[in-house]
Design a protein around this motif. Structure first.
Motif, PDB file in Angstrom:
ATOM      1  N   LEU A  80     -80.848 -24.706 -34.712  1.00 35.84           N
ATOM      2  CA  LEU A  80     -81.636 -24.397 -33.528  1.00 35.84           C
ATOM      3  C   LEU A  80     -80.776 -24.527 -32.282  1.00 35.84           C
ATOM      4  O   LEU A  80     -79.762 -25.240 -32.296  1.00 35.84           O
ATOM      5  N   GLU A  81     -81.197 -23.865 -31.222  1.00 38.17           N
ATOM      6  CA  GLU A  81     -80.467 -23.922 -29.956  1.00 38.17           C
ATOM      7  C   GLU A  81     -81.456 -24.098 -28.817  1.00 38.17           C
ATOM      8  O   GLU A  81     -82.528 -23.483 -28.806  1.00 38.17           O
ATOM      9  N   VAL A  82     -81.089 -24.930 -27.870  1.00 36.87           N
ATOM     10  CA  VAL A  82     -81.902 -25.152 -26.675  1.00 36.87           C
ATOM     11  C   VAL A  82     -81.020 -24.929 -25.455  1.00 36.87           C
ATOM     12  O   VAL A  82     -79.839 -25.285 -25.465  1.00 36.87           O
ATOM     13  N   SER A  83     -81.586 -24.308 -24.430  1.00 37.09           N
ATOM     14  CA  SER A  83     -80.867 -24.057 -23.180  1.00 37.09           C
ATOM     15  C   SER A  83     -81.404 -24.987 -22.108  1.00 37.09           C
ATOM     16  O   SER A  83     -82.596 -24.970 -21.797  1.00 37.09           O
ATOM     17  N   ASN A  84     -80.519 -25.811 -21.547  1.00 36.90           N
ATOM     18  CA  ASN A  84     -80.892 -26.680 -20.433  1.00 36.90           C
ATOM     19  C   ASN A  84     -80.451 -25.977 -19.156  1.00 36.90           C
ATOM     20  O   ASN A  84     -79.268 -25.989 -18.810  1.00 36.90           O
ATOM     21  N   THR A  85     -81.375 -25.342 -18.466  1.00 33.17           N
ATOM     22  CA  THR A  85     -81.051 -24.562 -17.280  1.00 33.17           C
ATOM     23  C   THR A  85     -80.963 -25.407 -16.009  1.00 33.17           C
ATOM     24  O   THR A  85     -80.571 -24.890 -14.968  1.00 33.17           O
ATOM     25  N   SER A  86     -81.304 -26.683 -16.096  1.00 33.02           N
ATOM     26  CA  SER A  86     -81.177 -27.542 -14.917  1.00 33.02           C
ATOM     27  C   SER A  86     -79.748 -28.076 -14.847  1.00 33.02           C
ATOM     28  O   SER A  86     -78.978 -27.991 -15.804  1.00 33.02           O
TER      29      SER A  86
ATOM     30  N   LEU B 208     -78.763 -33.380 -23.852  1.00 35.39           N
ATOM     31  CA  LEU B 208     -78.533 -31.994 -23.469  1.00 35.39           C
ATOM     32  C   LEU B 208     -77.840 -31.971 -22.120  1.00 35.39           C
ATOM     33  O   LEU B 208     -78.410 -32.407 -21.117  1.00 35.39           O
ATOM     34  N   ASN B 209     -76.611 -31.495 -22.092  1.00 36.20           N
ATOM     35  CA  ASN B 209     -75.871 -31.395 -20.837  1.00 36.20           C
ATOM     36  C   ASN B 209     -76.502 -30.339 -19.943  1.00 36.20           C
ATOM     37  O   ASN B 209     -77.053 -29.348 -20.428  1.00 36.20           O
ATOM     38  N   GLY B 210     -76.381 -30.534 -18.651  1.00 35.51           N
ATOM     39  CA  GLY B 210     -76.943 -29.591 -17.695  1.00 35.51           C
ATOM     40  C   GLY B 210     -76.229 -28.250 -17.724  1.00 35.51           C
ATOM     41  O   GLY B 210     -75.035 -28.175 -18.031  1.00 35.51           O
ATOM     42  N   ASN B 211     -76.967 -27.204 -17.424  1.00 36.19           N
ATOM     43  CA  ASN B 211     -76.434 -25.835 -17.364  1.00 36.19           C
ATOM     44  C   ASN B 211     -75.666 -25.441 -18.622  1.00 36.19           C
ATOM     45  O   ASN B 211     -74.585 -24.855 -18.547  1.00 36.19           O
ATOM     46  N   SER B 212     -76.213 -25.764 -19.775  1.00 37.21           N
ATOM     47  CA  SER B 212     -75.531 -25.410 -21.019  1.00 37.21           C
ATOM     48  C   SER B 212     -76.526 -25.237 -22.156  1.00 37.21           C
ATOM     49  O   SER B 212     -77.692 -25.593 -22.046  1.00 37.21           O
ATOM     50  N   LYS B 213     -76.013 -24.688 -23.242  1.00 37.96           N
ATOM     51  CA  LYS B 213     -76.801 -24.544 -24.468  1.00 37.96           C
ATOM     52  C   LYS B 213     -76.314 -25.590 -25.453  1.00 37.96           C
ATOM     53  O   LYS B 213     -75.117 -25.859 -25.550  1.00 37.96           O
ATOM     54  N   SER B 214     -77.246 -26.167 -26.182  1.00 33.31           N
ATOM     55  CA  SER B 214     -76.916 -27.170 -27.189  1.00 33.31           C
ATOM     56  C   SER B 214     -77.495 -26.742 -28.523  1.00 33.31           C
ATOM     57  O   SER B 214     -78.605 -26.248 -28.600  1.00 33.31           O
ATOM     58  N   THR B 215     -76.720 -26.962 -29.564  1.00 37.67           N
ATOM     59  CA  THR B 215     -77.128 -26.641 -30.926  1.00 37.67           C
ATOM     60  C   THR B 215     -77.434 -27.936 -31.659  1.00 37.67           C
ATOM     61  O   THR B 215     -76.769 -28.947 -31.459  1.00 37.67           O
ATOM     62  N   PHE B 216     -78.449 -27.896 -32.507  1.00 37.89           N
ATOM     63  CA  PHE B 216     -78.725 -29.011 -33.397  1.00 37.89           C
ATOM     64  C   PHE B 216     -79.287 -28.447 -34.698  1.00 37.89           C
ATOM     65  O   PHE B 216     -79.582 -27.257 -34.797  1.00 37.89           O
ATOM     66  N   TYR B 217     -79.380 -29.304 -35.700  1.00 37.82           N
ATOM     67  CA  TYR B 217     -79.810 -28.875 -37.028  1.00 37.82           C
ATOM     68  C   TYR B 217     -81.019 -29.687 -37.480  1.00 37.82           C
ATOM     69  O   TYR B 217     -81.155 -30.857 -37.151  1.00 37.82           O
ATOM     70  N   ILE B 218     -81.857 -29.027 -38.258  1.00 40.52           N
ATOM     71  CA  ILE B 218     -82.969 -29.691 -38.920  1.00 40.52           C
ATOM     72  C   ILE B 218     -82.802 -29.456 -40.413  1.00 40.52           C
ATOM     73  O   ILE B 218     -82.588 -28.324 -40.850  1.00 40.52           O
ATOM     74  N   LYS B 219     -82.874 -30.539 -41.168  1.00 39.64           N
ATOM     75  CA  LYS B 219     -82.798 -30.438 -42.625  1.00 39.64           C
ATOM     76  C   LYS B 219     -84.180 -30.716 -43.185  1.00 39.64           C
ATOM     77  O   LYS B 219     -84.795 -31.738 -42.869  1.00 39.64           O
ATOM     78  N   SER B 220     -84.686 -29.783 -43.992  1.00 40.84           N
ATOM     79  CA  SER B 220     -85.959 -30.001 -44.672  1.00 40.84           C
ATOM     80  C   SER B 220     -85.671 -30.471 -46.088  1.00 40.84           C
ATOM     81  O   SER B 220     -84.735 -29.996 -46.733  1.00 40.84           O
ATOM     82  N   ILE B 221     -86.475 -31.416 -46.546  1.00 42.48           N
ATOM     83  CA  ILE B 221     -86.258 -32.024 -47.859  1.00 42.48           C
ATOM     84  C   ILE B 221     -87.586 -32.052 -48.596  1.00 42.48           C
ATOM     85  O   ILE B 221     -88.593 -32.554 -48.077  1.00 42.48           O
ATOM     86  N   ARG B 222     -87.583 -31.514 -49.805  1.00 45.93           N
ATOM     87  CA  ARG B 222     -88.787 -31.593 -50.644  1.00 45.93           C
ATOM     88  C   ARG B 222     -89.019 -33.014 -51.085  1.00 45.93           C
ATOM     89  O   ARG B 222     -88.086 -33.758 -51.355  1.00 45.93           O
ATOM     90  N   THR B 223     -90.276 -33.350 -51.196  1.00 47.68           N
ATOM     91  CA  THR B 223     -90.641 -34.673 -51.704  1.00 47.68           C
ATOM     92  C   THR B 223     -91.054 -34.530 -53.165  1.00 47.68           C
ATOM     93  O   THR B 223     -91.331 -33.421 -53.621  1.00 47.68           O
ATOM     94  N   PRO B 224     -91.130 -35.620 -53.891  1.00 48.99           N
ATOM     95  CA  PRO B 224     -91.607 -35.529 -55.275  1.00 48.99           C
ATOM     96  C   PRO B 224     -93.039 -34.990 -55.360  1.00 48.99           C
ATOM     97  O   PRO B 224     -93.447 -34.464 -56.386  1.00 48.99           O
TER      98      PRO B 224
END
Length: 148
Positions: free
Chosen positions: A43-49, A93-109
């Motif tokens: 995922l990516e988020v843009s911090n425009t401030s 999230l740094n100002g005036n930049s885009k930041s990437t992060f990851y989400i991992k989904s995991i099945r449960t029993p």
């Protein structure tokens, strides 16, 4: 009177800007085979401030819309930074930049095979108010015995 009107317009403009939500988008869905128990989403988020902000990533299992009659299951989720190091508290999230992060989904029993999972992802401020729009992650949990 004129300065009152200018002040009023400035306040309306400022309040509208202050309530603007951070743009959040899915950059890449999981490339793993559907039958894998873990999947990664980028995922990516843009911090425009101009200010650096710390955010909490909220992931909530939810009912899938427009999927009446289909079985649904809950998954576990973990959040990782751009270097794929697990995040325990907040993302910075740094100002005036885009930041990437990851989400991992995991099945449960308890995850039912042949079902779907829908999860809402929202970024929250330190006061737990939403500061991004909400996006939905959808995942199929296939049944290998009748998977085509």
């Amino acid at each position: 009177m004129r300065s009152f009107v200018l002040l009023f317009v400035a306040l309306i403009t400022f309040s509208g800007y202050a309530q603007q939500k951070l743009p959040l988008r899915i950059v890449e869905n999981s490339k793993e085979e559907l039958t894998k128990e873990e999947h990664w989403f980028q995922l990516e988020v843009s911090n425009t401030s101009s200010k650096t902000v710390d955010v909490l990533v909220s992931i909530q299992n939810t009912t899938c819309q427009n999927m009446a009659g289909r079985q649904q299951s809950e998954l576990l989720f973990k959040i990782f930074d751009a270097n794929k190091k697990e995040v325990k508290e907040t993302l910075m999230l740094n100002g005036n930049s885009k930041s990437t992060f990851y989400i991992k989904s995991i099945r449960t029993p308890n995850s039912r095979l042949g079902s779907w999972n829908c999860a809402n992802v929202t970024l929250l401020s330190s006061s737990r108010t939403a500061i991004s729009q909400t996006i939905e992650l959808r995942s199929l949990i296939p049944n290998p015995s009748n998977f085509e």
